[in-house]
Write an enzyme that holds these catalytic residues in place. Structure first.
Site, PDB file in Angstrom:
ATOM      1  N   LYS A  95       0.803  -1.232   0.000  1.00 35.82           N
ATOM      2  CA  LYS A  95       0.000   0.000   0.000  1.00 35.82           C
ATOM      3  C   LYS A  95       0.836   1.283   0.000  1.00 35.82           C
ATOM      4  O   LYS A  95       0.368   2.321  -0.455  1.00 35.82           O
ATOM      5  CB  LYS A  95      -0.946   0.013   1.214  1.00 35.82           C
ATOM      6  CG  LYS A  95      -2.115  -0.948   1.076  1.00 35.82           C
ATOM      7  CD  LYS A  95      -2.845  -1.087   2.400  1.00 35.82           C
ATOM      8  CE  LYS A  95      -4.240  -0.589   2.302  1.00 35.82           C
ATOM      9  NZ  LYS A  95      -5.022  -0.812   3.524  1.00 35.82           N
ATOM     10  N   ASN A 149      -4.953   2.252  -1.752  1.00 40.69           N
ATOM     11  CA  ASN A 149      -5.539   0.905  -1.815  1.00 40.69           C
ATOM     12  C   ASN A 149      -6.364   0.676  -3.071  1.00 40.69           C
ATOM     13  O   ASN A 149      -6.880  -0.418  -3.276  1.00 40.69           O
ATOM     14  CB  ASN A 149      -6.399   0.626  -0.569  1.00 40.69           C
ATOM     15  CG  ASN A 149      -7.668   1.452  -0.553  1.00 40.69           C
ATOM     16  OD1 ASN A 149      -7.782   2.438  -1.279  1.00 40.69           O
ATOM     17  ND2 ASN A 149      -8.617   1.063   0.271  1.00 40.69           N
ATOM     18  N   ASP A 203      -9.878   3.844   2.322  1.00 43.94           N
ATOM     19  CA  ASP A 203     -10.081   3.298   3.677  1.00 43.94           C
ATOM     20  C   ASP A 203     -10.816   4.298   4.583  1.00 43.94           C
ATOM     21  O   ASP A 203     -11.701   3.918   5.354  1.00 43.94           O
ATOM     22  CB  ASP A 203      -8.737   2.932   4.328  1.00 43.94           C
ATOM     23  CG  ASP A 203      -8.240   1.567   3.884  1.00 43.94           C
ATOM     24  OD1 ASP A 203      -9.058   0.743   3.434  1.00 43.94           O
ATOM     25  OD2 ASP A 203      -7.017   1.324   3.988  1.00 43.94           O
ATOM     26  N   ALA A 260      -1.664   3.033  16.086  1.00 47.39           N
ATOM     27  CA  ALA A 260      -1.073   4.070  15.235  1.00 47.39           C
ATOM     28  C   ALA A 260      -0.401   3.446  14.018  1.00 47.39           C
ATOM     29  O   ALA A 260       0.641   3.906  13.560  1.00 47.39           O
ATOM     30  CB  ALA A 260      -0.071   4.896  16.051  1.00 47.39           C
TER      31      ALA A 260
HETATM   32  P1  NAP Z   1      -0.413  -2.279  11.259  1.00 47.40           P
HETATM   33  O1  NAP Z   1       0.017  -1.113  10.449  1.00 47.40           O
HETATM   34  O2  NAP Z   1       0.472  -3.480  11.325  1.00 47.40           O
HETATM   35  O3  NAP Z   1      -0.683  -1.740  12.775  1.00 47.40           O
HETATM   36  C1  NAP Z   1      -0.969  -2.652  13.809  1.00 47.40           C
HETATM   37  C2  NAP Z   1      -1.388  -1.881  15.056  1.00 47.40           C
HETATM   38  O4  NAP Z   1      -1.750  -2.838  16.068  1.00 47.40           O
HETATM   39  C3  NAP Z   1      -0.275  -1.013  15.646  1.00 47.40           C
HETATM   40  O5  NAP Z   1      -0.837   0.111  16.270  1.00 47.40           O
HETATM   41  C4  NAP Z   1       0.337  -1.987  16.686  1.00 47.40           C
HETATM   42  O6  NAP Z   1       1.012  -1.326  17.725  1.00 47.40           O
HETATM   43  C5  NAP Z   1      -0.926  -2.627  17.229  1.00 47.40           C
HETATM   44  N1  NAP Z   1      -0.621  -3.888  17.873  1.00 47.40           N
HETATM   45  C6  NAP Z   1      -0.304  -5.061  17.293  1.00 47.40           C
HETATM   46  N2  NAP Z   1      -0.077  -6.003  18.235  1.00 47.40           N
HETATM   47  C7  NAP Z   1      -0.231  -5.389  19.444  1.00 47.40           C
HETATM   48  C8  NAP Z   1      -0.121  -5.826  20.791  1.00 47.40           C
HETATM   49  N3  NAP Z   1       0.193  -7.080  21.090  1.00 47.40           N
HETATM   50  N4  NAP Z   1      -0.367  -4.938  21.784  1.00 47.40           N
HETATM   51  C9  NAP Z   1      -0.695  -3.656  21.492  1.00 47.40           C
HETATM   52  N5  NAP Z   1      -0.819  -3.173  20.218  1.00 47.40           N
HETATM   53  C10 NAP Z   1      -0.585  -4.043  19.210  1.00 47.40           C
HETATM   54  O7  NAP Z   1      -1.824  -2.831  10.787  1.00 47.40           O
HETATM   55  P2  NAP Z   1      -3.047  -1.999  10.142  1.00 47.40           P
HETATM   56  O8  NAP Z   1      -2.967  -2.114   8.661  1.00 47.40           O
HETATM   57  O9  NAP Z   1      -3.093  -0.658  10.765  1.00 47.40           O
HETATM   58  O10 NAP Z   1      -4.290  -2.899  10.597  1.00 47.40           O
HETATM   59  C11 NAP Z   1      -4.692  -2.964  11.948  1.00 47.40           C
HETATM   60  C12 NAP Z   1      -5.945  -3.800  12.097  1.00 47.40           C
HETATM   61  O11 NAP Z   1      -7.019  -3.201  11.404  1.00 47.40           O
HETATM   62  C13 NAP Z   1      -5.809  -5.217  11.507  1.00 47.40           C
HETATM   63  O12 NAP Z   1      -6.491  -6.105  12.363  1.00 47.40           O
HETATM   64  C14 NAP Z   1      -6.521  -5.113  10.180  1.00 47.40           C
HETATM   65  O13 NAP Z   1      -7.061  -6.362   9.754  1.00 47.40           O
HETATM   66  C15 NAP Z   1      -7.615  -4.131  10.516  1.00 47.40           C
HETATM   67  N6  NAP Z   1      -8.124  -3.391   9.354  1.00 47.40           N
HETATM   68  C16 NAP Z   1      -9.441  -3.525   9.059  1.00 47.40           C
HETATM   69  C17 NAP Z   1      -9.968  -2.818   7.997  1.00 47.40           C
HETATM   70  C18 NAP Z   1     -11.430  -2.948   7.685  1.00 47.40           C
HETATM   71  O14 NAP Z   1     -11.818  -2.673   6.558  1.00 47.40           O
HETATM   72  N7  NAP Z   1     -12.258  -3.320   8.661  1.00 47.40           N
HETATM   73  C19 NAP Z   1      -9.155  -1.990   7.212  1.00 47.40           C
HETATM   74  C20 NAP Z   1      -7.798  -1.878   7.550  1.00 47.40           C
HETATM   75  C21 NAP Z   1      -7.283  -2.603   8.629  1.00 47.40           C
HETATM   76  P3  NAP Z   1       2.607  -1.068  17.610  1.00 47.40           P
HETATM   77  O15 NAP Z   1       2.767   0.163  16.761  1.00 47.40           O
HETATM   78  O16 NAP Z   1       3.041  -0.883  19.011  1.00 47.40           O
HETATM   79  O17 NAP Z   1       3.201  -2.287  16.973  1.00 47.40           O
END
Ligand code: NAP
Length: 277
Positions: A70, A91, A107, A134
Site C-alpha cells: 500500500k 488501496n 479506507d 497508530a
Molecule cells: P499495522 O500497520 O500493522 O498496525 C498494527 C497496530 O496494532 C499497531 O498500532 C500496533 O502497535 C498494534 N498492535 C499489534 N499487536 C499489538 C499488541 N500485542 N499490543 C498492542 N498493540 C498491538 O496494521 P493496520 O494495517 O493498521 O491494521 C490494523 C488492524 O485493522 C488489523 O487487524 C486489520 O485487519 C484491521 N483493518 C481492518 C480494515 C477494515 O476494513 N475493517 C481496514 C484496515 C485494517 P505497535 O505500533 O506498538 O506495533
C-alpha cells in the site's frame, strides 16, 4: 489490446489467499448483472511495478492494493490523490484510458461510511474521539475523522513514538496518551475506534480496560474476525452504539467498483452475507 469487452479488476497483495475482496466484487457483479471479473493476485514486491504496468494491457481497468504494497504503490502511480498522499498509502488504482495510473485511498471513506450507516445518529463533533493504535489503518481513520469534523483525537499506541509521529503529521487536534493509560481516554470519548489488531483471531487478546466507556458513545472495531469482538461486546453492555468492522471493508470497496464497472453498489445485508458465507 485496449478495447476489451469484459473489464477485469482484482486485488494485489502478498500473501493474498485470505482476501475477501473477490467475494465482495463478484457478489456485486452478479447482483447488478454486469460483465466483468475480479481476481486475487499474489505478487511479490520485486515484481509489483512490472505487474502493474502489464495489467492494463490484459484488460484490467484497475486493482485494489493491499498489504504489503500500500505504501510502495505511491511511487509507481502517475497520479496520487490528496487523501492518499495525506494517509501515505493507496488501496485503489484506476488504469486510465490515457495510460496513466491513478492511485487513491478509500479506507477513510469506508470507515466513515460504515459509521454513518451503522450509527446514523453519530456526530463527529460532539466530543473527543479515542483512537487505539497508530499503524497504517490509524492514519486513514485519523485523517477521515478530522475531515468529518472531529476536533479532538486522543491517540494511544503501544509503541508511543508511532503515535507521536502521527501527531506531528496531523497537528494539534491529536493528543497522545500513554498506552498504559489508554483506558482513561474512554471516559471522555464520544467516539471510540480500535485500529490495532488486538482481538483479531490469531492475534493477541484485547486487554485495554473498558470500564470507562460512556453510555451512548459510538464504538467501532476495525477487527472483523471475529465480527463481535471483546471491545464491541463490552461496549454493548455499557450502553454504547456499536458498529462492527466488516462494513468498513465493504464500504471501502464501493468507489473502486463504481469507477471500474460503472455502477455504484449498495452495501446491504446481502453484501454482508456474501462475504460471511
Ligand atoms: P499495522 O500497520 O500493522 O498496525 C498494527 C497496530 O496494532 C499497531 O498500532 C500496533 O502497535 C498494534 N498492535 C499489534 N499487536 C499489538 C499488541 N500485542 N499490543 C498492542 N498493540 C498491538 O496494521 P493496520 O494495517 O493498521 O491494521 C490494523 C488492524 O485493522 C488489523 O487487524 C486489520 O485487519 C484491521 N483493518 C481492518 C480494515 C477494515 O476494513 N475493517 C481496514 C484496515 C485494517 P505497535 O505500533 O506498538 O506495533
Amino acid at each position: 489490446m485496449t478495447d476489451h469487452k469484459i473489464p477485469l479488476a482484482g486485488v494485489i497483495g502478498h500473501p493474498i489467499a485470505h482476501s475477501r475482496s473477490p467475494l465482495v466484487h463478484r457478489h456485486w457483479l452478479k447482483t447488478y448483472g454486469l460483465p466483468g471479473d475480479y481476481v486475487a493476485l499474489d505478487v511479490r514486491e520485486s515484481d509489483l511495478e512490472d505487474v502493474i504496468r502489464t495489467l492494463p494491457k490484459m484488460g484490467f481497468v484497475g486493482v485494489n492494493i493491499t498489504i504489503p504494497h500500500k505504501v510502495a504503490i505511491l511511487d509507481i502511480a502517475d497520479i496520487v490523490t490528496d487523501r492518499a498522499t495525506l494517509i501515505g498509502a493507496a488501496n485503489t488504482l484506476i488504469f486510465r484510458k490515457d495510460g496513466k495510473i491513478h492511485a487513491d485511498n478509500t479506507d477513510g471513506y469506508g470507515f466513515i461510511a460504515n459509521l454513518r450507516q451503522g450509527a446514523p445518529g453519530w456526530k463527529p463533533s460532539t466530543g473527543p474521539a479515542a483512537v487505539l493504535g497508530a499503524g497504517g489503518a490509524a492514519r486513514a481513520v485519523i485523517a477521515s475523522l478530522i475531515d468529518a469534523g472531529t476536533t479532538e483525537i486522543l491517540l494511544s499506541n503501544r509503541t508511543r513514538p508511532k503515535a507521536e509521529a502521527l501527531k506531528s503529521e496531523f497537528g494539534s487536534k491529536v493528543s497522545v496518551i500513554d498506552w498504559v493509560q489508554a483506558g482513561n481516554m474512554l471516559e471522555e470519548a464520544t467516539t471510540v475506534v480500535n485500529t490495532t489488531s488486538l482481538g483479531m483471531t490469531g492475534a493477541a487478546e484485547f486487554r485495554v480496560p473498558l470500564d470507562g466507556l460512556r453510555r451512548g458513545a459510538v464504538v467501532t472495531d476495525l477487527v472483523y474476525a471475529p465480527l463481535r469482538t471483546k471491545l464491541l461486546e463490552a461496549a454493548d453492555a455499557a450502553g454504547c452504539v456499536t458498529v462492527d468492522g466488516l462494513g468498513m471493508l465493504l464500504h471501502q470497496a464501493v468507489p473502486g467498483f463504481e469507477r471500474w464497472f460503472g455502477v455504484r453498489p449498495e452495501v446491504d445485508a446481502a453484501t454482508r452475507a456474501a462475504v460471511l458465507e
